[in-house]
Design a protein around this motif. Structure first.
Motif, PDB file in Angstrom:
ATOM      1  N   SER A  98       7.107   4.291   2.149  1.00  0.00           N
ATOM      2  CA  SER A  98       7.878   3.697   3.242  1.00  0.00           C
ATOM      3  C   SER A  98       7.605   2.216   3.461  1.00  0.00           C
ATOM      4  O   SER A  98       8.344   1.554   4.189  1.00  0.00           O
ATOM      5  CB  SER A  98       7.616   4.462   4.541  1.00  0.00           C
ATOM      6  N   GLN A  99       6.549   1.684   2.842  1.00  0.00           N
ATOM      7  CA  GLN A  99       6.243   0.266   3.018  1.00  0.00           C
ATOM      8  C   GLN A  99       7.308  -0.642   2.406  1.00  0.00           C
ATOM      9  O   GLN A  99       7.295  -1.851   2.618  1.00  0.00           O
ATOM     10  CB  GLN A  99       4.884  -0.060   2.396  1.00  0.00           C
ATOM     11  N   ASN A 100       8.231  -0.058   1.657  1.00  0.00           N
ATOM     12  CA  ASN A 100       9.325  -0.857   1.081  1.00  0.00           C
ATOM     13  C   ASN A 100      10.464  -1.086   2.063  1.00  0.00           C
ATOM     14  O   ASN A 100      11.384  -1.855   1.768  1.00  0.00           O
ATOM     15  CB  ASN A 100       9.833  -0.174  -0.190  1.00  0.00           C
ATOM     16  N   ASN A 101      10.408  -0.435   3.207  1.00  0.00           N
ATOM     17  CA  ASN A 101      11.381  -0.689   4.268  1.00  0.00           C
ATOM     18  C   ASN A 101      11.334  -2.171   4.633  1.00  0.00           C
ATOM     19  O   ASN A 101      10.256  -2.745   4.815  1.00  0.00           O
ATOM     20  CB  ASN A 101      11.023   0.182   5.477  1.00  0.00           C
ATOM     21  N   ALA A 102      12.490  -2.791   4.758  1.00  0.00           N
ATOM     22  CA  ALA A 102      12.540  -4.238   5.013  1.00  0.00           C
ATOM     23  C   ALA A 102      11.852  -4.632   6.309  1.00  0.00           C
ATOM     24  O   ALA A 102      11.418  -5.784   6.464  1.00  0.00           O
ATOM     25  CB  ALA A 102      13.990  -4.708   5.039  1.00  0.00           C
ATOM     26  N   ALA A 103      11.721  -3.703   7.266  1.00  0.00           N
ATOM     27  CA  ALA A 103      11.101  -4.009   8.549  1.00  0.00           C
ATOM     28  C   ALA A 103       9.585  -3.885   8.525  1.00  0.00           C
ATOM     29  O   ALA A 103       8.921  -4.226   9.500  1.00  0.00           O
ATOM     30  CB  ALA A 103      11.663  -3.102   9.632  1.00  0.00           C
ATOM     31  N   LYS A 104       9.024  -3.412   7.407  1.00  0.00           N
ATOM     32  CA  LYS A 104       7.582  -3.162   7.346  1.00  0.00           C
ATOM     33  C   LYS A 104       6.857  -4.241   6.556  1.00  0.00           C
ATOM     34  O   LYS A 104       7.436  -4.929   5.721  1.00  0.00           O
ATOM     35  CB  LYS A 104       7.300  -1.785   6.741  1.00  0.00           C
ATOM     36  N   THR A 105       5.563  -4.331   6.831  1.00  0.00           N
ATOM     37  CA  THR A 105       4.700  -5.248   6.094  1.00  0.00           C
ATOM     38  C   THR A 105       3.511  -4.480   5.532  1.00  0.00           C
ATOM     39  O   THR A 105       3.168  -3.395   6.010  1.00  0.00           O
ATOM     40  CB  THR A 105       4.177  -6.385   6.991  1.00  0.00           C
ATOM     41  N   THR A 106       2.884  -5.070   4.522  1.00  0.00           N
ATOM     42  CA  THR A 106       1.688  -4.504   3.909  1.00  0.00           C
ATOM     43  C   THR A 106       0.647  -5.606   3.826  1.00  0.00           C
ATOM     44  O   THR A 106       0.991  -6.778   3.651  1.00  0.00           O
ATOM     45  CB  THR A 106       1.992  -3.977   2.496  1.00  0.00           C
ATOM     46  N   VAL A 107      -0.612  -5.234   3.950  1.00  0.00           N
ATOM     47  CA  VAL A 107      -1.665  -6.250   3.883  1.00  0.00           C
ATOM     48  C   VAL A 107      -1.567  -7.029   2.574  1.00  0.00           C
ATOM     49  O   VAL A 107      -1.346  -6.460   1.503  1.00  0.00           O
ATOM     50  CB  VAL A 107      -3.060  -5.618   4.067  1.00  0.00           C
ATOM     51  N   SER A 108      -1.685  -8.334   2.673  1.00  0.00           N
ATOM     52  CA  SER A 108      -1.546  -9.190   1.493  1.00  0.00           C
ATOM     53  C   SER A 108      -2.739  -9.064   0.557  1.00  0.00           C
ATOM     54  O   SER A 108      -3.871  -8.815   0.986  1.00  0.00           O
ATOM     55  CB  SER A 108      -1.413 -10.652   1.936  1.00  0.00           C
ATOM     56  N   VAL A 109      -2.479  -9.264  -0.702  1.00  0.00           N
ATOM     57  CA  VAL A 109      -3.570  -9.395  -1.659  1.00  0.00           C
ATOM     58  C   VAL A 109      -4.457 -10.560  -1.224  1.00  0.00           C
ATOM     59  O   VAL A 109      -3.979 -11.571  -0.710  1.00  0.00           O
ATOM     60  CB  VAL A 109      -3.011  -9.603  -3.084  1.00  0.00           C
ATOM     61  N   TYR A 110      -5.759 -10.381  -1.376  1.00  0.00           N
ATOM     62  CA  TYR A 110      -6.813 -11.341  -1.012  1.00  0.00           C
ATOM     63  C   TYR A 110      -7.059 -11.446   0.485  1.00  0.00           C
ATOM     64  O   TYR A 110      -7.899 -12.237   0.922  1.00  0.00           O
ATOM     65  CB  TYR A 110      -6.553 -12.737  -1.606  1.00  0.00           C
ATOM     66  N   SER A 111      -6.358 -10.659   1.306  1.00  0.00           N
ATOM     67  CA  SER A 111      -6.625 -10.693   2.739  1.00  0.00           C
ATOM     68  C   SER A 111      -7.929  -9.976   3.050  1.00  0.00           C
ATOM     69  O   SER A 111      -8.222  -8.903   2.496  1.00  0.00           O
ATOM     70  CB  SER A 111      -5.492 -10.018   3.513  1.00  0.00           C
ATOM     71  N   LEU A 112      -8.688 -10.557   3.968  1.00  0.00           N
ATOM     72  CA  LEU A 112      -9.817  -9.838   4.533  1.00  0.00           C
ATOM     73  C   LEU A 112      -9.313  -8.642   5.326  1.00  0.00           C
ATOM     74  O   LEU A 112      -8.156  -8.607   5.775  1.00  0.00           O
ATOM     75  CB  LEU A 112     -10.617 -10.758   5.466  1.00  0.00           C
ATOM     76  N   ARG A 151      14.450   3.727  -1.706  1.00  0.00           N
ATOM     77  CA  ARG A 151      14.917   5.014  -2.249  1.00  0.00           C
ATOM     78  C   ARG A 151      14.231   5.334  -3.573  1.00  0.00           C
ATOM     79  O   ARG A 151      13.835   6.480  -3.828  1.00  0.00           O
ATOM     80  CB  ARG A 151      16.436   4.999  -2.430  1.00  0.00           C
ATOM     81  N   TYR A 152      14.101   4.316  -4.413  1.00  0.00           N
ATOM     82  CA  TYR A 152      13.419   4.531  -5.698  1.00  0.00           C
ATOM     83  C   TYR A 152      11.981   4.985  -5.464  1.00  0.00           C
ATOM     84  O   TYR A 152      11.510   5.951  -6.096  1.00  0.00           O
ATOM     85  CB  TYR A 152      13.448   3.245  -6.526  1.00  0.00           C
ATOM     86  N   ALA A 153      11.274   4.295  -4.572  1.00  0.00           N
ATOM     87  CA  ALA A 153       9.882   4.642  -4.299  1.00  0.00           C
ATOM     88  C   ALA A 153       9.768   6.057  -3.739  1.00  0.00           C
ATOM     89  O   ALA A 153       8.848   6.806  -4.087  1.00  0.00           O
ATOM     90  CB  ALA A 153       9.282   3.630  -3.324  1.00  0.00           C
TER      91      ALA A 153
END
Length: 302
Positions: free
Chosen positions: A233-247, A198-200
């Motif tokens: 929307s990436q803050n939704n608990a069901a979502k993921t975001t590419v990790s730092v340092y990931s190819l 909600r904040y985001a």
């Protein structure tokens, strides 16, 4: 292709295969070199993966071939790899639960790399030592340019976003997405993911109202040309975001790499802001620009 070889990784015996297989044809990067990259970045990458259920994107034939996302631990997962069983509401494969891999040692990272898991994706929350789900401990806003906007416009929005987050008492850091845009993160004292989302969302709407010619907070494609989508929307608990340092599965082996705010400022003026695995390896001696996300003393969400 080369035969498989047995290697010792911090006391774990792994069998690596097809190390000379080219995964990135445009730059000739082989599977062996990809594994070497993840081994080299492990000291800065592992702390950001620890405790986070992992989703990987695998490219067994290389970046020009078919790929698939994998959440469930694959068959043949070694018994020493940490897994955590979590509910899977809305699973596209009709599973009630998923056994996620949690990467907490170099051997697990190398094992995944040997499966051609090029991309590593994580949620904004962790699981505890016994697998209990914790609250969100970081905030992310994904900046995605709508053509003809580019990463230059993303950098301009990132600077606006930085100022807004700092004004709210947070300490933002930035990284390239490894694709077209940027992502801005901030560490949080543990909070319900719905509240972080909600904040985001409110922040994205505020910046859209203040900069209507540059920022859009809604996914509607018709609204996006020439603007930067501030994806909250990436803050939704069901979502993921590419990790730092990931190819990333891009032709030149780009990485979702941390960048300084000075670099973001230069990017806003048109300086290139795409970092490859070779660039990231050359920057490792400078330390981890994402270290603020690991701080023990974390500000509360306003």
């Amino acid at each position: 292709m080369s035969a498989s070889v047995a290697v010792d990784v911090e006391g774990r015996t792994l069998r690596l295969s097809n190390l000379d297989k080219v995964l990135y044809p445009a730059v000739g990067l082989t599977k062996g070199e990809m594994i070497a990259y993840y081994t080299a970045v492990a000291p800065v990458l592992l702390p950001h993966l620890a405790g986070r259920p992992l989703t990987v994107k695998r490219y067994p034939g290389g970046v020009d071939g078919p790929s698939f996302y994998e959440k469930n631990a694959s068959r043949g997962t070694p018994d020493w790899v940490r897994t955590v069983r979590l509910p899977a509401p809305g699973s596209t494969k009709n599973r009630d639960e998923i056994d996620y891999v949690v990467v907490e040692e170099l051997a697990t990272l190398v094992w995944l790399a040997n499966l051609a898991a090029l991309e590593l994706h994580t949620p904004q929350w962790k699981v505890g030592p016994r697998g209990g789900v914790r609250g969100a401990d970081q905030l992310v806003l994904d900046l995605d340019p709508g053509a003809p906007a580019t990463v230059v416009e993303c950098c301009r929005v990132a600077l606006l976003l930085r100022d807004a987050l700092v004004a709210d008492g947070l300490a933002p850091v930035a990284k390239t997405s490894g694709s077209k845009g940027l992502q801005v993160y901030a560490a949080l004292a543990e909070v319900d993911p719905d509240r972080a989302s909600r904040y985001a969302h409110e922040l994205a709407k505020r910046l859209e109202a203040e900069h209507p010619d540059l920022v859009v907070s809604r996914m509607t494609k018709a609204l996006r040309p020439g603007k930067v989508l501030l994806d909250w929307s990436q803050n939704n608990a069901a979502k993921t975001t590419v990790s730092v340092y990931s190819l990333r599965a891009r032709p030149t082996a780009t990485v979702s790499a941390p960048v300084s705010w000075a670099e973001v400022g230069a990017g806003a003026a048109g300086a290139p802001l795409a970092l490859t695995q070779a660039d990231v390896l050359a920057r490792l001696a400078d330390g981890d620009l994402f270290a603020p996300l690991l701080a023990a003393d974390r500000p509360a969400l306003p």
